[in-house]
Motif scaffolding. Structure first.
Motif, mmCIF file in Angstrom:
data_model
loop_
_atom_site.group_PDB
_atom_site.id
_atom_site.type_symbol
_atom_site.label_atom_id
_atom_site.label_comp_id
_atom_site.label_asym_id
_atom_site.label_seq_id
_atom_site.Cartn_x
_atom_site.Cartn_y
_atom_site.Cartn_z
ATOM 1 N N GLN A 52 33.660 34.740 70.895
ATOM 2 C CA GLN A 52 34.534 35.162 71.988
ATOM 3 C C GLN A 52 35.958 34.699 71.704
ATOM 4 O OE1 GLN A 52 33.764 37.226 74.161
ATOM 5 N NE2 GLN A 52 34.125 36.655 76.270
ATOM 6 N N VAL A 53 36.905 35.561 71.932
ATOM 7 C CA VAL A 53 38.308 35.254 71.695
ATOM 8 C C VAL A 53 39.095 35.579 72.963
ATOM 9 C CG1 VAL A 53 40.368 35.832 70.362
ATOM 10 C CG2 VAL A 53 38.148 35.711 69.229
ATOM 11 N N GLN A 54 39.921 34.662 73.365
ATOM 12 C CA GLN A 54 40.831 34.918 74.475
ATOM 13 C C GLN A 54 42.260 34.905 73.950
ATOM 14 O OE1 GLN A 54 39.701 31.911 77.402
ATOM 15 N NE2 GLN A 54 38.510 33.455 78.504
ATOM 16 N N THR B 69 36.982 31.905 65.864
ATOM 17 C CA THR B 69 36.866 33.030 64.943
ATOM 18 C C THR B 69 38.132 33.857 64.798
ATOM 19 O OG1 THR B 69 36.027 34.467 66.704
ATOM 20 C CG2 THR B 69 34.405 33.236 65.401
ATOM 21 N N LYS C 152 39.696 37.140 61.684
ATOM 22 C CA LYS C 152 39.772 38.534 62.113
ATOM 23 C C LYS C 152 41.157 39.116 61.867
ATOM 24 C CE LYS C 152 36.883 37.504 66.174
ATOM 25 N NZ LYS C 152 35.640 38.188 65.745
ATOM 26 N N PRO D 214 39.667 42.372 67.020
ATOM 27 C CA PRO D 214 38.355 43.009 67.073
ATOM 28 C C PRO D 214 37.246 41.966 67.152
ATOM 29 C CG PRO D 214 39.088 42.912 64.814
ATOM 30 C CD PRO D 214 40.176 42.303 65.657
ATOM 31 N N ASN D 215 36.072 42.405 67.515
ATOM 32 C CA ASN D 215 34.939 41.491 67.553
ATOM 33 C C ASN D 215 34.477 41.144 66.142
ATOM 34 O OD1 ASN D 215 32.818 40.010 68.842
ATOM 35 N ND2 ASN D 215 31.427 41.682 68.313
ATOM 36 N N ARG D 216 34.536 42.110 65.256
ATOM 37 C CA ARG D 216 34.024 41.888 63.903
ATOM 38 C C ARG D 216 35.080 41.230 63.029
ATOM 39 N NH1 ARG D 216 30.814 47.628 63.704
ATOM 40 N NH2 ARG D 216 28.852 46.831 64.531
ATOM 41 N N TYR E 82 34.164 43.031 57.621
ATOM 42 C CA TYR E 82 33.785 44.351 58.131
ATOM 43 C C TYR E 82 34.867 45.381 57.874
ATOM 44 C CZ TYR E 82 32.463 48.008 61.430
ATOM 45 O OH TYR E 82 32.136 49.195 61.986
ATOM 46 N N TYR F 7 39.574 47.642 68.794
ATOM 47 C CA TYR F 7 39.826 46.272 69.228
ATOM 48 C C TYR F 7 39.043 45.960 70.498
ATOM 49 C CZ TYR F 7 43.333 45.842 65.660
ATOM 50 O OH TYR F 7 43.944 45.766 64.434
ATOM 51 N N ASP F 8 38.457 44.764 70.507
ATOM 52 C CA ASP F 8 37.573 44.366 71.597
ATOM 53 C C ASP F 8 38.218 43.350 72.539
ATOM 54 O OD1 ASP F 8 35.627 44.556 68.864
ATOM 55 O OD2 ASP F 8 34.999 45.716 70.627
ATOM 56 N N TYR F 9 39.087 42.530 72.011
ATOM 57 C CA TYR F 9 39.697 41.460 72.805
ATOM 58 C C TYR F 9 41.179 41.773 73.002
ATOM 59 C CZ TYR F 9 35.461 39.094 71.274
ATOM 60 O OH TYR F 9 34.169 38.777 71.020
#
Length: 129
Positions: A1-3, A28, A32, A99-101, A105, A116-118
């Motif tokens: 998880q990234v904030q 993480t 990324k 991104p989550n990955r 990846y 992008y997820d975060y």
């Protein structure tokens, strides 16, 4: 998880410079790619710049590459966007995203919002003429 938390926006005159910061939490982030996007009122979110996990590769929107510079400091879990010669059309809410990955990846730098997820909450940049 990234904030992610952006800062550094403000109201400036045309021709000025600003440096946006993106502070990341989570172990993480440094593994990324990350990117900056912006969204002006009534417009779609658009890509500004992206960086590989180590800053070794960067990508810019063609119209911005001569004025904007993306960088990151993984030791500080942070990323930056240096913006020079600002124009009124640069007025927008600026977001950093990750991104989550992780790095392995991505054979290319992702530049689309859906990759992008975060996302941070954004920092407002307003450029007056």
């Amino acid at each position: 998880q990234v904030q992610l938390v952006e800062s550094g926006g403000g109201l400036v005159q045309a021709g000025s410079s600003l440096r946006l910061s993106c502070a990341a939490s989570g172990r993480t982030f440094s593994s990324k790619p990350m990117a900056w996007f912006r969204q002006a009122p009534g417009k779609e979110r658009e890509f500004v710049a992206a960086s590989s996990w180590d800053g070794g590769r960067t990508s810019y929107a063609d119209s911005l590459k001569s004025r904007f510079t993306i960088s990151r400091d993984n030791a500080k879990n942070a990323a930056y966007l240096e913006m020079n010669s600002l124009k009124p059309e640069d007025t927008a809410l600026y977001y950093c995203a990750a991104p989550n990955r992780g790095q392995f990846y991505w054979p290319y730098l992702p530049t689309r919002p859906l990759e992008y997820d975060y996302w941070g909450q954004g920092t407002q940049v307003t450029v007056s003429s």
